[in-house]
Scaffold this active site. Sequence first.
Site: not given
Ligand code: AP5
Length: 219
Positions: A13, A88, A127, A160, A171
């Site tokens: 994402k 979400r 990552r 992270r 998660r």
């Molecule tokens: P990346 O692009 O970072 O993937 P992502 O989908 O953004 O993954 P996240 O782990 O950040 O998502 P998440 O939803 O768990 O965490 P968030 O920070 O939003 O890619 C991952 C890796 O793969 C990278 O190394 C990248 O380089 C690589 N990659 C990407 N695409 C690739 C490809 N095509 N091929 C190869 N490699 C690739 O949320 C964290 C926490 O915050 C949540 O757990 C929750 O506690 C809280 N939170 C955030 N938003 C909310 C909400 N709306 N409501 C409630 N709690 C929330």
Amino acid sequence: MRLAMLGPPGAGKGTQARLLAQELNIPQISTGDLLRDAARRHTATGTEARRYMERGLLVPDELALRTVVERMGEGDAVRGFILDGFPRTRAQAVALDEMLASTGQKLSRAVVLEIGDEEIVKRISGRRVCRNCGAMYHAIFDPPRNAELCNQCNGELYQREDDNEDTVRMRLEQYAGKIKPLFQYYEEKGILIRIDGSGPVGDVHRRMLDALKGGAKPA
Ligand code: AP5
């Protein structure tokens, strides 16, 4: 364009939202990044959010919404935005629609990146993020020149805190538990698009552009 990017942890994402935001010259608004930043600064929001994030739990809807509303208020989202990781839950989606409707706007599309569990594990375990500028790398798929330093600013790269096995499992459970009503909500509105998130970053990006240009009908 007003987009919401959905998908499991590690689906890409953030990676895809960043690319699209640069191309369209609109902000990427990542609730995860905003909450991590608040936690680093020890704000009241950040301190509360950390309690949930370190266990892999979603933060309460009210907290996530407040974070997005504050960020949207900065003004650069007037021409459009890409929400990364928000909404979400169905309650967050309803609140977002109400907020947009109050200024005569609505969400253009909700894009979900679909990817298998094995790929999720590979992506999350590799990552690396820059502590200084937030640039993201992958130890295998997109390695930095120096394993410990950011190509762009020489900042320290780190893994992270919530990228450990137990927290990732939680998660994924949280995602699975909340996503169906959210999909249903956007399907009923006719704006949900499902994208195959597997394969190289550039391929996923092209699939997304095709879908957004109308090459794919909403799910
Ligand atoms: P990346 O692009 O970072 O993937 P992502 O989908 O953004 O993954 P996240 O782990 O950040 O998502 P998440 O939803 O768990 O965490 P968030 O920070 O939003 O890619 C991952 C890796 O793969 C990278 O190394 C990248 O380089 C690589 N990659 C990407 N695409 C690739 C490809 N095509 N091929 C190869 N490699 C690739 O949320 C964290 C926490 O915050 C949540 O757990 C929750 O506690 C809280 N939170 C955030 N938003 C909310 C909400 N709306 N409501 C409630 N709690 C929330």
